[in-house]
Motif scaffolding. Structure first.
Motif, short mmCIF file in Angstrom:
data_model
loop_
_atom_site.label_atom_id
_atom_site.label_comp_id
_atom_site.label_asym_id
_atom_site.label_seq_id
_atom_site.Cartn_x
_atom_site.Cartn_y
_atom_site.Cartn_z
N THR A 67 0.85 -1.26 -0.11
CA THR A 67 -0.06 -0.10 -0.04
C THR A 67 0.83 1.26 -0.08
O THR A 67 0.30 2.54 -0.01
N ASP A 68 2.16 1.02 0.06
CA ASP A 68 3.09 2.25 0.38
C ASP A 68 4.20 1.97 -0.81
O ASP A 68 5.35 2.13 -0.23
N LEU A 69 4.01 1.92 -1.89
CA LEU A 69 5.04 1.70 -2.84
C LEU A 69 6.16 2.52 -3.05
O LEU A 69 7.21 2.44 -2.98
N ASP A 70 5.74 3.86 -2.99
CA ASP A 70 6.76 5.01 -3.09
C ASP A 70 7.52 5.07 -1.71
O ASP A 70 8.85 5.51 -1.89
N ASP A 71 7.11 5.03 -0.60
CA ASP A 71 7.86 5.03 0.62
C ASP A 71 8.84 3.76 0.22
O ASP A 71 10.10 3.99 1.05
N ILE A 72 8.60 2.60 0.13
CA ILE A 72 9.26 1.33 0.00
C ILE A 72 10.42 1.59 -1.04
O ILE A 72 11.59 1.59 -0.69
N LEU A 73 10.15 2.12 -2.03
CA LEU A 73 11.27 2.48 -3.12
C LEU A 73 12.46 3.38 -2.71
O LEU A 73 13.47 3.52 -2.92
N ALA A 74 11.63 4.55 -1.90
CA ALA A 74 12.61 5.60 -1.33
C ALA A 74 13.49 4.95 -0.37
O ALA A 74 14.77 5.30 -0.43
N ARG A 75 13.04 4.23 0.35
CA ARG A 75 13.83 3.49 1.44
C ARG A 75 14.92 2.53 0.83
O ARG A 75 16.10 2.34 1.09
N LEU A 76 14.51 1.83 -0.29
CA LEU A 76 15.51 1.02 -1.07
C LEU A 76 16.61 1.68 -1.80
O LEU A 76 17.62 1.38 -1.51
N VAL A 77 16.15 2.73 -2.36
CA VAL A 77 17.15 3.80 -3.11
C VAL A 77 18.23 4.37 -2.03
O VAL A 77 19.13 4.57 -2.22
N ALA A 78 17.61 4.86 -0.72
CA ALA A 78 18.46 5.37 0.13
C ALA A 78 19.40 4.30 0.69
O ALA A 78 20.47 4.64 1.16
N HIS A 79 19.19 2.94 0.69
CA HIS A 79 20.21 2.05 0.94
C HIS A 79 21.00 1.40 -0.26
O HIS A 79 21.48 0.39 -0.11
N GLY A 80 20.79 1.97 -1.50
CA GLY A 80 21.59 1.66 -2.51
C GLY A 80 20.89 0.33 -3.46
O GLY A 80 21.66 -0.33 -4.25
N ILE A 81 19.91 0.04 -3.01
CA ILE A 81 19.14 -0.86 -3.75
C ILE A 81 18.36 -0.40 -4.94
O ILE A 81 17.20 0.39 -4.77
N GLU A 82 18.62 -0.86 -6.32
CA GLU A 82 18.04 -0.27 -7.40
C GLU A 82 16.90 -1.16 -7.56
O GLU A 82 16.75 -2.43 -7.16
N HIS A 83 15.89 -0.53 -8.45
CA HIS A 83 14.64 -1.33 -9.01
C HIS A 83 14.57 -0.93 -10.40
O HIS A 83 15.16 -0.06 -10.88
N GLY A 84 13.76 -1.88 -10.88
CA GLY A 84 13.22 -1.52 -12.45
C GLY A 84 12.38 -0.34 -12.40
O GLY A 84 12.04 0.31 -11.53
N PRO A 85 11.86 -0.06 -13.73
CA PRO A 85 10.92 1.08 -13.99
C PRO A 85 9.45 0.64 -13.45
O PRO A 85 9.38 -0.47 -13.29
N VAL A 86 8.96 1.64 -12.81
CA VAL A 86 7.76 1.40 -12.13
C VAL A 86 6.56 1.49 -13.46
O VAL A 86 6.50 2.59 -14.11
N ASP A 87 5.99 0.36 -13.55
CA ASP A 87 4.89 0.46 -14.61
C ASP A 87 3.63 0.50 -14.19
O ASP A 87 3.13 0.14 -13.00
N THR A 88 2.62 1.19 -14.77
CA THR A 88 1.33 1.40 -14.33
C THR A 88 0.53 0.45 -15.39
O THR A 88 0.24 0.85 -16.60
N TYR A 89 -0.04 -0.62 -14.87
CA TYR A 89 -1.12 -1.37 -15.95
C TYR A 89 -2.46 -0.56 -16.23
O TYR A 89 -2.86 0.32 -15.48
N GLY A 90 -3.23 -1.05 -17.19
CA GLY A 90 -4.44 -0.49 -17.39
C GLY A 90 -5.40 -0.35 -16.49
O GLY A 90 -6.30 0.58 -16.44
N ASN A 91 -5.27 -1.16 -15.26
CA ASN A 91 -6.32 -1.21 -13.96
C ASN A 91 -5.94 -0.34 -13.04
O ASN A 91 -6.46 -0.12 -12.14
#
Length: 114
Positions: A67-91
């Motif tokens: 429920t908190d995707l942006d917060d999780i991604l910010a935490r990961l990036v702050a610790h040097g963990i990269e992620h792929g692009p955020v995709d938004t599906y049609g739904n």
């Protein structure tokens, strides 16, 4: 029914540190050398580096609803963990893939706010 999703890793110590950042906390339980994070009422993610699992290292694919995707991604990036692009599906679901040090895929998906 309980669910235990086992993530086969090559180095438990390295993976333990990575998963602690990913989940934002230490493992909820230790059973022998396995570290378990509770991700739902009866659902767990387990890391296992036993030699008997060596052929499966890097082959895990798990999607976790959050429920908190942006917060999780910010935490990961702050610790040097990269992620792929955020995709938004049609739904409206937002989805992103994060790879652990062994290449195991832990995707995060957030449903649109109601």
């Amino acid at each position: 029914m309980d669910l235990y999703s086992v993530v086969c890793v090559s180095d438990r110590v390295t993976s333990q540190k990575w998963f602690e950042v990913f989940f934002g906390r230490p493992a909820d339980e230790l059973i022998g050398e396995e570290h378990l994070w509770q991700v739902g009422e009866n659902a767990w993610v387990v890391i296992d580096d036993r030699q008997v699992r060596a052929d499966r290292v890097g082959g895990t694919m798990i999607t976790l609803g959050v429920t908190d995707l942006d917060d999780i991604l910010a935490r990961l990036v702050a610790h040097g963990i990269e992620h792929g692009p955020v995709d938004t599906y049609g739904n409206g679901v937002r989805h992103v893939e994060v790879l652990d040090p062994d290449g195991n895929s832990l995707s995060l998906a957030q449903a649109p706010h109601q």
